[in-house]
Design a protein around this motif. Structure first.
Motif, PDB file in Angstrom:
ATOM      1  N   ALA A   6      -4.846 -14.318  49.680  1.00  0.00           N
ATOM      2  CA  ALA A   6      -5.120 -13.776  48.350  1.00  0.00           C
ATOM      3  C   ALA A   6      -6.103 -12.606  48.438  1.00  0.00           C
ATOM      4  O   ALA A   6      -5.966 -11.604  47.716  1.00  0.00           O
ATOM      5  N   ALA A   7      -7.083 -12.718  49.324  1.00  0.00           N
ATOM      6  CA  ALA A   7      -8.056 -11.644  49.484  1.00  0.00           C
ATOM      7  C   ALA A   7      -7.397 -10.386  50.047  1.00  0.00           C
ATOM      8  O   ALA A   7      -7.742  -9.258  49.656  1.00  0.00           O
TER       9      ALA A   7
ATOM     10  N   LEU B 112      -7.368  -6.815  48.230  1.00  0.00           N
ATOM     11  CA  LEU B 112      -7.935  -5.645  48.891  1.00  0.00           C
ATOM     12  C   LEU B 112      -6.930  -4.498  48.943  1.00  0.00           C
ATOM     13  O   LEU B 112      -7.308  -3.318  48.818  1.00  0.00           O
ATOM     14  N   ILE B 113      -5.658  -4.820  49.132  1.00  0.00           N
ATOM     15  CA  ILE B 113      -4.623  -3.784  49.096  1.00  0.00           C
ATOM     16  C   ILE B 113      -4.590  -3.124  47.720  1.00  0.00           C
ATOM     17  O   ILE B 113      -4.466  -1.902  47.596  1.00  0.00           O
ATOM     18  N   ALA B 114      -4.738  -3.943  46.678  1.00  0.00           N
ATOM     19  CA  ALA B 114      -4.727  -3.405  45.313  1.00  0.00           C
ATOM     20  C   ALA B 114      -5.976  -2.584  45.028  1.00  0.00           C
ATOM     21  O   ALA B 114      -5.930  -1.591  44.295  1.00  0.00           O
ATOM     22  N   ASN B 115      -7.112  -2.996  45.595  1.00  0.00           N
ATOM     23  CA  ASN B 115      -8.376  -2.297  45.349  1.00  0.00           C
ATOM     24  C   ASN B 115      -9.210  -2.295  46.636  1.00  0.00           C
ATOM     25  O   ASN B 115      -9.919  -3.253  46.910  1.00  0.00           O
TER      26      ASN B 115
ATOM     27  N   ALA C 146     -15.814  -8.344  47.448  1.00  0.00           N
ATOM     28  CA  ALA C 146     -15.657  -9.785  47.656  1.00  0.00           C
ATOM     29  C   ALA C 146     -14.443 -10.068  48.537  1.00  0.00           C
ATOM     30  O   ALA C 146     -14.500 -10.896  49.459  1.00  0.00           O
ATOM     31  N   ALA C 147     -13.340  -9.386  48.256  1.00  0.00           N
ATOM     32  CA  ALA C 147     -12.133  -9.571  49.063  1.00  0.00           C
ATOM     33  C   ALA C 147     -12.355  -9.054  50.483  1.00  0.00           C
ATOM     34  O   ALA C 147     -11.935  -9.678  51.461  1.00  0.00           O
TER      35      ALA C 147
ATOM     36  N   HIS D  61     -11.182  -7.151  60.392  1.00  0.00           N
ATOM     37  CA  HIS D  61     -12.262  -6.218  60.057  1.00  0.00           C
ATOM     38  C   HIS D  61     -12.029  -4.872  60.735  1.00  0.00           C
ATOM     39  O   HIS D  61     -12.149  -3.804  60.119  1.00  0.00           O
ATOM     40  N   SER D  62     -11.660  -4.905  62.016  1.00  0.00           N
ATOM     41  CA  SER D  62     -11.462  -3.670  62.769  1.00  0.00           C
ATOM     42  C   SER D  62     -10.211  -2.920  62.327  1.00  0.00           C
ATOM     43  O   SER D  62     -10.154  -1.692  62.426  1.00  0.00           O
ATOM     44  N   MET D  63      -9.208  -3.650  61.870  1.00  0.00           N
ATOM     45  CA  MET D  63      -7.977  -2.995  61.428  1.00  0.00           C
ATOM     46  C   MET D  63      -8.142  -2.289  60.091  1.00  0.00           C
ATOM     47  O   MET D  63      -7.321  -1.455  59.727  1.00  0.00           O
ATOM     48  N   LEU D  64      -9.183  -2.628  59.358  1.00  0.00           N
ATOM     49  CA  LEU D  64      -9.381  -2.073  58.017  1.00  0.00           C
ATOM     50  C   LEU D  64     -10.138  -0.760  58.001  1.00  0.00           C
ATOM     51  O   LEU D  64     -10.109  -0.054  56.998  1.00  0.00           O
TER      52      LEU D  64
END
Length: 470
Positions: free
Chosen positions: A286-287, A291-294, A299-300, A311-314
């Motif tokens: 869900a997170a 995160l994709i949406a915003n 928090a996500a 974390h590294s892929m983001l």
């Protein structure tokens, strides 16, 4: 029919747990094992080995299979005679079809015998695994590519598009000769291709050896080192002053540790997190969706980034890896420095990353400098259905029910040098690895025997599909 359909899950698991030596090898598998063993047992470390020797051994096998001298090109430089490589060509029948390139590096990370349980330069088959330095990274792929060309020649296979193979040296060392870089700059015609297949993809097994997912690597981060340095007139240690070079460096590193680069989505990692959110479900899934949406959803981000890989892929990441400072026990430091290793997300640059570090540190007395070599930034190739489609179709045959997704690598490969001259590079699926990374770059590197053999068959069929596609 898939093995589990024949024997059932429990029987299949019991069989796959056996050493493959206890099973019946096909003649072509036995020949591959011999080639793989020769390559793995040829030491190709920078300190004591020779990629040139390994390249000539593989070239000799190609020639014995029927490749002519004109089909095989060795390369090296006088300054780096042991860091050579080889390019081999299987000519296609359609002059209008752009060639494809099979890329693999044959150098390996250093390995000390006294630290390993087994001799790192002897291939040992034990408990269903092959153990040796390079058994996984990347001699498994180099052996498969070489073996595939040999099989094609023996079969009389005539592909529509020309198939090229480049085995290169230097991928594992930052400051040494890099064969992929050299050939891209000096002999680009040798490797000119419409696309290349490389390491970086594969499959993931859980600790029990069950298949979890397949990935195709599409794009990667760029690696860049920065030096942080502080200087000071120094003085006697009996008269401390506030502007101590070591303290100022420590303050700067604290700020680097606290700084988070913003979430950066592109087509590939957006597709990965979209697919993974469905596979994982629950709070993390869900997170990911949120995160994709915003991308600014803190928090996500916190939930997703609890996993270091996610974390590294983001985002771009930077981390301190080396420290130096001071010149005497009884003197105030005149200089202190640190190396910060950054992995830069596609779409960002060496310059913007340096500027972000300088802003986060916020102290003009801390000098931030990009450390050579400054390599080309990775160019993310398109999510091309002509590449993705065949790999997915074939995966359904070999690995039914296993989800497949594109992924952006958080590491770095030699693909950056090919992409710099316009060749899109894809890290192929097929070889399943352990959840701990197979011990690559570490102690007791290994690869599951069954995973290597099934990956070999998958990649052989995949190359054929691409070679005959329009």
């Amino acid at each position: 029919m898939h093995l589990k359909n024949l024997l059932g899950a429990a029987s299949a698991a019991a069989l796959l747990a056996q050493p493959l030596a206890a099973q019946t090898l096909r003649p072509d598998q036995a020949q591959f094992r011999e080639l793989y063993q020769e390559l793995v047992e040829t030491n190709t470390t920078l300190s004591a080995g020779s990629c040139t020797e390994a390249a000539h051994k593989m070239g000799a096998r190609l020639k014995a299979a029927g490749f002519s001298d004109s089909d095989i090109t060795y390369f090296a430089t006088p300054e780096h005679p042991k860091e050579g490589g080889v390019v081999a060509v299987l000519k296609g029948t359609d002059a209008k079809a752009k060639p494809m390139l099979l890329l693999a590096h044959i150098d390996v990370v250093e390995a000390k015998r006294e630290d390993w349980t087994r001799d790192p330069f002897k291939l040992v088959e034990e408990n269903g695994f092959f153990y040796a330095r390079g058994s996984a990274d990347d001699k498994s792929m180099a052996a498969i590519w070489t073996d595939s060309l040999i099989r094609f020649k023996h079969e009389g296979f005539r592909p529509k598009r020309t198939i090229k193979m480049a085995l290169t040296c230097g991928e594992e060392t930052t400051y040494a000769f890099n064969g992929a870089e050299w050939i891209a700059k000096n002999k680009p015609e040798l490797i000119a291709a419409g696309f290349a297949l490389n390491e970086g993809g594969g499959g993931r097994l859980d600790p029990q050896g069950n298949r979890q997912m397949l990935v195709t690597q599409i794009g990667e981060k760029a690696t860049q080192n920065y030096r942080l340095e502080t200087t000071n007139p120094g003085g006697h240690s009996s008269r401390p002053v506030p502007d101590n070079a070591i303290y100022e460096l420590a303050d700067a590193l604290e700020k680097v540790r606290a700084y988070e680069f913003p979430v950066h989505f592109n087509d590939v990692n957006r597709a990965f997190f979209t697919n993974t959110s469905k596979m994982l479900g629950g709070e993390t899934g869900a997170a990911m969706t949120a995160l994709i949406a915003n991308p600014n959803d803190a928090a996500a981000d916190k939930i997703v980034s609890a996993d270091p890989t996610f974390h590294s892929m983001l985002r771009t990441t930077c981390v301190a890896t080396l420290l130096d400072g001071g010149h005497a026990n009884n003197a105030l430091p005149q200089r202190a420095g640190a190396n910060v290793n950054c992995r830069i997300a596609p779409g960002e640059t060496v310059e913007t990353t340096q500027a972000a570090l300088e802003k986060a540190i916020g102290d003009p007395k801390v000098k931030v400098t990009a450390v050579p070599p400054i390599r080309p930034l990775a160019v993310t190739p398109p999510l091309d259905p002509k590449i993705i489609g065949p790999s997915q179709t074939l995966a359904k045959k070999y690995f039914p029910g296993v989800p497949m997704t594109p992924v952006m690598s958080t590491g770095a490969t030699d693909g950056i040098f090919l992409e710099a001259i316009g060749i899109p590079v894809y890290g192929v699926p097929g070889i399943f690895g352990e959840s701990d990374g197979n011990g690559a770059h570490g102690l007791n590197e290994r690869i599951r025997v069954h995973s290597l053999y099934e990956g070999r068959d998958y990649l052989y069929d995949l190359v054929k599909l691409y070679a005959n596609a329009s």
